[in-house]
Design a protein around this motif. Structure first.
Motif, PDB file in Angstrom:
ATOM      1  N   GLN A 239      35.852   2.260  17.334  1.00  0.00           N
ATOM      2  CA  GLN A 239      36.350   1.286  18.306  1.00  0.00           C
ATOM      3  C   GLN A 239      35.389   0.121  18.517  1.00  0.00           C
ATOM      4  O   GLN A 239      35.770  -0.881  19.126  1.00  0.00           O
ATOM      5  N   LEU A 240      34.163   0.260  18.055  1.00  0.00           N
ATOM      6  CA  LEU A 240      33.142  -0.734  18.375  1.00  0.00           C
ATOM      7  C   LEU A 240      33.429  -2.086  17.730  1.00  0.00           C
ATOM      8  O   LEU A 240      33.880  -2.159  16.589  1.00  0.00           O
ATOM      9  N   THR A 241      33.140  -3.127  18.473  1.00  0.00           N
ATOM     10  CA  THR A 241      33.246  -4.496  17.950  1.00  0.00           C
ATOM     11  C   THR A 241      31.896  -5.205  18.001  1.00  0.00           C
ATOM     12  O   THR A 241      31.823  -6.418  17.830  1.00  0.00           O
ATOM     13  N   VAL A 242      30.825  -4.437  18.264  1.00  0.00           N
ATOM     14  CA  VAL A 242      29.478  -5.003  18.354  1.00  0.00           C
ATOM     15  C   VAL A 242      28.575  -4.268  17.367  1.00  0.00           C
ATOM     16  O   VAL A 242      28.884  -3.160  16.924  1.00  0.00           O
ATOM     17  N   PRO A 243      27.424  -4.850  17.004  1.00  0.00           N
ATOM     18  CA  PRO A 243      26.469  -4.148  16.138  1.00  0.00           C
ATOM     19  C   PRO A 243      26.004  -2.848  16.785  1.00  0.00           C
ATOM     20  O   PRO A 243      25.916  -2.754  18.009  1.00  0.00           O
ATOM     21  N   PHE A 244      25.718  -1.844  15.955  1.00  0.00           N
ATOM     22  CA  PHE A 244      25.309  -0.558  16.505  1.00  0.00           C
ATOM     23  C   PHE A 244      24.198   0.067  15.670  1.00  0.00           C
ATOM     24  O   PHE A 244      24.025  -0.255  14.489  1.00  0.00           O
ATOM     25  N   ILE A 245      23.460   0.962  16.316  1.00  0.00           N
ATOM     26  CA  ILE A 245      22.420   1.758  15.663  1.00  0.00           C
ATOM     27  C   ILE A 245      22.803   3.218  15.833  1.00  0.00           C
ATOM     28  O   ILE A 245      22.931   3.704  16.961  1.00  0.00           O
ATOM     29  N   PRO A 246      23.018   3.959  14.741  1.00  0.00           N
ATOM     30  CA  PRO A 246      23.350   5.382  14.850  1.00  0.00           C
ATOM     31  C   PRO A 246      22.092   6.231  14.924  1.00  0.00           C
ATOM     32  O   PRO A 246      21.027   5.835  14.438  1.00  0.00           O
ATOM     33  N   TYR A 247      22.207   7.392  15.524  1.00  0.00           N
ATOM     34  CA  TYR A 247      21.108   8.358  15.472  1.00  0.00           C
ATOM     35  C   TYR A 247      21.671   9.773  15.475  1.00  0.00           C
ATOM     36  O   TYR A 247      22.765  10.022  15.986  1.00  0.00           O
ATOM     37  N   HIS A 248      20.931  10.668  14.882  1.00  0.00           N
ATOM     38  CA  HIS A 248      21.273  12.097  14.899  1.00  0.00           C
ATOM     39  C   HIS A 248      20.009  12.877  14.599  1.00  0.00           C
ATOM     40  O   HIS A 248      19.041  12.332  14.051  1.00  0.00           O
ATOM     41  N   LEU A 249      19.995  14.135  14.972  1.00  0.00           N
ATOM     42  CA  LEU A 249      18.803  14.967  14.788  1.00  0.00           C
ATOM     43  C   LEU A 249      18.579  15.230  13.303  1.00  0.00           C
ATOM     44  O   LEU A 249      19.486  15.696  12.606  1.00  0.00           O
ATOM     45  N   PRO A 250      17.395  14.918  12.768  1.00  0.00           N
ATOM     46  CA  PRO A 250      17.131  15.179  11.342  1.00  0.00           C
ATOM     47  C   PRO A 250      17.020  16.681  11.087  1.00  0.00           C
ATOM     48  O   PRO A 250      16.736  17.467  11.998  1.00  0.00           O
ATOM     49  N   TRP A 251      17.251  17.074   9.855  1.00  0.00           N
ATOM     50  CA  TRP A 251      17.170  18.509   9.552  1.00  0.00           C
ATOM     51  C   TRP A 251      15.720  18.979   9.556  1.00  0.00           C
ATOM     52  O   TRP A 251      15.449  20.171   9.732  1.00  0.00           O
ATOM     53  N   GLN A 252      14.772  18.054   9.395  1.00  0.00           N
ATOM     54  CA  GLN A 252      13.355  18.409   9.432  1.00  0.00           C
ATOM     55  C   GLN A 252      12.814  18.166  10.844  1.00  0.00           C
ATOM     56  O   GLN A 252      12.521  17.022  11.208  1.00  0.00           O
ATOM     57  N   TYR A 253      12.745  19.191  11.613  1.00  0.00           N
ATOM     58  CA  TYR A 253      12.135  19.094  12.941  1.00  0.00           C
ATOM     59  C   TYR A 253      11.602  20.466  13.314  1.00  0.00           C
ATOM     60  O   TYR A 253      12.000  21.493  12.742  1.00  0.00           O
ATOM     61  N   CYS A 254      10.702  20.481  14.273  1.00  0.00           N
ATOM     62  CA  CYS A 254      10.194  21.761  14.747  1.00  0.00           C
ATOM     63  C   CYS A 254      10.073  21.714  16.258  1.00  0.00           C
ATOM     64  O   CYS A 254       9.831  20.663  16.852  1.00  0.00           O
ATOM     65  N   CYS A 255      10.280  22.852  16.882  1.00  0.00           N
ATOM     66  CA  CYS A 255      10.153  22.982  18.333  1.00  0.00           C
ATOM     67  C   CYS A 255       9.263  24.172  18.649  1.00  0.00           C
ATOM     68  O   CYS A 255       9.355  25.213  18.000  1.00  0.00           O
ATOM     69  N   ARG A 256       8.416  23.990  19.628  1.00  0.00           N
ATOM     70  CA  ARG A 256       7.681  25.109  20.189  1.00  0.00           C
ATOM     71  C   ARG A 256       7.485  24.821  21.673  1.00  0.00           C
ATOM     72  O   ARG A 256       7.845  23.747  22.151  1.00  0.00           O
ATOM     73  N   ALA A 257       6.965  25.771  22.395  1.00  0.00           N
ATOM     74  CA  ALA A 257       6.841  25.622  23.845  1.00  0.00           C
ATOM     75  C   ALA A 257       6.071  24.348  24.191  1.00  0.00           C
ATOM     76  O   ALA A 257       4.936  24.181  23.774  1.00  0.00           O
ATOM     77  N   GLY A 258       6.727  23.479  24.933  1.00  0.00           N
ATOM     78  CA  GLY A 258       6.061  22.285  25.422  1.00  0.00           C
ATOM     79  C   GLY A 258       6.038  21.111  24.488  1.00  0.00           C
ATOM     80  O   GLY A 258       5.565  20.031  24.854  1.00  0.00           O
ATOM     81  N   MET A 259       6.596  21.245  23.258  1.00  0.00           N
ATOM     82  CA  MET A 259       6.489  20.139  22.314  1.00  0.00           C
ATOM     83  C   MET A 259       7.500  20.269  21.181  1.00  0.00           C
ATOM     84  O   MET A 259       7.900  21.372  20.798  1.00  0.00           O
ATOM     85  N   GLY A 260       7.928  19.131  20.663  1.00  0.00           N
ATOM     86  CA  GLY A 260       8.752  19.093  19.470  1.00  0.00           C
ATOM     87  C   GLY A 260       8.300  17.947  18.584  1.00  0.00           C
ATOM     88  O   GLY A 260       7.716  16.958  19.058  1.00  0.00           O
ATOM     89  N   GLN A 261       8.541  18.059  17.293  1.00  0.00           N
ATOM     90  CA  GLN A 261       8.152  17.013  16.350  1.00  0.00           C
ATOM     91  C   GLN A 261       9.249  16.783  15.334  1.00  0.00           C
ATOM     92  O   GLN A 261       9.990  17.706  14.978  1.00  0.00           O
ATOM     93  N   MET A 262       9.355  15.522  14.875  1.00  0.00           N
ATOM     94  CA  MET A 262      10.333  15.198  13.835  1.00  0.00           C
ATOM     95  C   MET A 262       9.922  13.905  13.156  1.00  0.00           C
ATOM     96  O   MET A 262       9.252  13.062  13.751  1.00  0.00           O
TER      97      MET A 262
END
Length: 475
Positions: A239-262
Motif C-alpha cells: 500500500q505504500l506510496t513513499v520510500p521505505f526501509i525494510p528490516y527483519h531479524l537476521p538468521w545470524q544472531y545470538c541471545c544470552r542473559a542481558g545481551m544480544g548480538q547480530m
C-alpha cells in the motif's frame, strides 16, 4: 481569550473563518466559555447532545457533523479531523517546526522509541518523546494517561517542545489514536511499523479494521521503516506510496542473559537487553536512526550503552538463587515472545503471574493463558486492571484457555498473588510478573489505586517473612 465576544458571531461558514486564537475543546464537562466546542461522537456518548448547552454556557461556536439548526455552528464532514485541525492551528502548528517520527504496532512501540531516542541523543540532538511510559524532553518528565494524547494536549505538548529547542520528537501512535484522527494533519518525517497481532478488538471489531487503522499513519509520512518479518508488514508494503526501509531479524544472531548480538550493515550490533524480541526493537530503532541521518558506526557505538526500559524484561530482584522480573506483556503474542526468550535463557523453573484487563477485548483472555502455558512450569492467575468487570469472571475466562495438564494457581488480588508467589519460590526459579510493566496503578471500577510492582516486590522482600530469605545457597 477570543478576539470577539461569542455573542457577535451569528453565522459561520467554515473552520477557516473561526479566529485562530479561539481554543477548541471536546469536553462538555469543562469550561467552554469563549471556546469552540467540537461535537465528538464516541462509543458511549455523542457530543452533539451537548451542543446547545455549550452555546448557552458561552461557547463561541460549535462544530458539528450533522446540522443541529443551532446558531454559530460549523458543519463539517468529520469533527474528529476538525478538532485536530483547530488544535494545531490554535497552537501555531508546532508539528511543522519539528521532525516527527511516529511508531505504531501492537508490541514494541515503547522499546523502539526508547532506543531511538537514546541513539539520537548520543549525537547531541535535543529529542522529545511521547508514549505509553510518559512524555519527556530535556529535564521535563510527566506522566501520560494515553499512548497518544488527544489533539489539544498533543499540540500543546509539541508547542512546548518546539519552544524549548527540541528538534526531533519520537511519538508512539496507537491504533485508537489513528482511528480517532488524533494525529490528523501531522506531517510525520518517518513512520515505523513494528508488528501486528491480536489486541484492541473490543474497539476495532476485527483484525482488518485494526490493520486499516495502523495503515493510516503511512499516508501522512515522507518515508517508512517496515518490519517485513511480520505478515502485516509485508501487506503494508503493497500500500505504500513513499520510500521505505525494510528490516527483519537476521538468521545470524545470538541471545544470552542481558545481551544480544547480530550483524547489521557491516557492524556488530550489541543490544543490552534480554530476549530475541528486543533485537527486533533495536533493529527498528537502528534503521530509523539511519534514515534520520546517523551513520552505522555511530549507531553501533551508541547501542550498547542504552539504559534499560522500565517495565520491559526488567529485573526486580536477583539473589538466593532466585530471580524476579516484570514485563508489560499483555497480548498473546507479547506473552509468547517474552516467555519464549526467557525459556531459552533460563534453565530453572519459569513461573508466570498474570491477569487480563477488564472492559477490554475478552477474546484474548484464553489465548493469553494458552501462550503462557506453552512456556511456563507454573502459572499464577490473578487480576490486572479489572475496571468495571467482576475479577472472578475475568479469571474464569483466562482459565478456560488453559491446557488440561497446565499447572496453575488462582489467587484473587494481585498484591496477595505476588506475595504468595514469591514465598513459594524454590532455588533456580524465575518469577515473571506479566501485564503491568511500568504501570503504577491498579484500576478497580473507576478508581486508579497506587500499584507499583517494583515497590511492592521490594516491600515484600524487606518486611514480610519469606521462608527462603535465610537460605544458605550461593547468593
Amino acid at each position: 481569550m477570543p478576539n470577539h465576544p461569542a455573542r457577535e458571531v451569528q453565522s459561520i461558514g467554515s473552520l477557516e473563518s473561526l479566529p485562530p486564537a479561539w481554543e477548541p475543546t471536546a469536553d462538555s464537562r469543562g469550561d467552554v466559555k469563549d471556546k469552540i466546542f467540537v461535537c465528538i461522537r464516541g462509543q458511549r456518548h455523542d457530543g452533539h447532545q451537548d451542543a446547545a448547552d455549550a452555546l448557552r454556557r458561552g461557547a463561541a461556536a460549535v462544530v458539528v457533523q450533522r446540522d443541529l439548526g443551532l446558531p454559530r455552528q460549523v458543519l463539517v464532514p468529520d469533527t474528529r479531523e476538525a478538532l485536530a485541525f483547530l488544535a494545531a492551528r490554535c497552537c501555531g502548528c508546532p508539528a511543522q517546526r519539528l521532525r516527527l517520527v511516529g511508531i505504531t504496532g501492537t508490541n514494541g512501540k515503547t522499546t523502539t522509541a526508547h532506543i531511538l531516542c537514546w541513539l539520537l541523543q548520543s549525537t547531541g540532538e535535543r529529542v522529545g518523546r511521547i508514549g505509553t511510559d510518559g512524555i519527556a524532553w530535556g529535564g521535563h518528565v510527566r506522566p501520560n494517561p494515553y499512548t497518544t494524547p488527544p489533539p489539544v494536549e498533543l499540540h500543546r505538548t509539541l508547542r512546548q517542545m518546539a519552544e524549548d529547542g527540541v528538534t526531533t520528537v519520537v511519538m508512539e501512535v496507537s491504533s485508537q489514536a489513528l482511528a480517532q484522527r488524533r494525529t490528523a494533519g501531522i506531517p510525520f518525517h518517518t513512520a515505523v511499523f513494528t508488528n501486528l497481532s491480536r489486541d484492541h478488538l473490543d474497539y476495532h471489531g476485527d483484525m482488518e479494521r485494526y490493520f486499516a487503522a495502523k495503515a493510516r499513519l503511512f499516508t501522512q509520512c515522507r518515508q517508512a521503516v517496515i518490519h517485513t518479518g511480520d505478515p502485516y508488514g509485508r501487506r503494508l508494503l503493497e500500500q505504500l506510496t513513499v520510500p521505505f526501509i525494510p528490516y527483519h531479524l537476521p538468521w545470524q544472531y545470538c541471545c544470552r542473559a542481558g545481551m544480544g548480538q547480530m550483524p547489521w550493515r557491516g557492524q556488530c550490533l550489541t543490544v543490552p537487553f534480554t530476549g530475541q524480541v528486543f533485537l527486533l526493537d533495536a533493529l527498528a530503532a537502528a534503521e530509523t536512526a539511519l534514515a534520520l541521518g546517523l551513520t552505522a558506526p555511530q549507531i553501533a557505538a551508541a547501542m550498547p550503552g542504552c539504559p534499560p526500559v522500565s517495565g520491559r524484561a526488567e529485573l526486580l530482584y536477583r539473589g538466593c538463587c532466585r530471580m524476579i522480573m516484570r514485563d508489560y506483556a499483555h497480548t498473546p503474542d507479547a506473552m509468547d515472545h517474552i516467555l519464549g526468550s526467557l525459556r531459552r535463557l533460563h534453565r530453572g523453573r519459569l513461573l508466570v503471574l498474570f491477569g487480563c484487563g477488564g472492559d477490554r477485548d475478552r477474546t484474548k483472555r484464553p489465548l493469553m493463558a494458552r501462550a503462557a502455558a506453552r512456556w511456563a512450569d507454573r502459572l499464577i492467575i490473578t487480576d490486572d486492571n479489572p475496571r468495571g468487570e467482576d475479577p472472578a469472571a475475568i479469571r474464569r475466562e483466562i482459565l478456560s484457555g488453559l491446557p488440561h495438564m497446565a499447572v496453575y494457581t488462582e489467587i484473587p488480588g494481585r498484591r496477595e498473588a505476588i506475595r504468595q508467589s514469591i514465598a513459594s519460590m524454590q532455588p533456580g526459579d524465575l518469577l515473571l510478573l506479566a501485564g503491568k510493566g511500568h504501570e503504577t496503578t491498579q484500576i478497580i471500577q473507576e478508581k486508579a489505586l497506587p500499584f507499583d510492582e517494583r515497590e511492592i516486590v521490594t516491600a515484600i522482600l524487606e518486611s514480610e517473612r519469606i521462608p527462603w530469605k535465610n537460605c544458605h545457597c550461593e547468593k
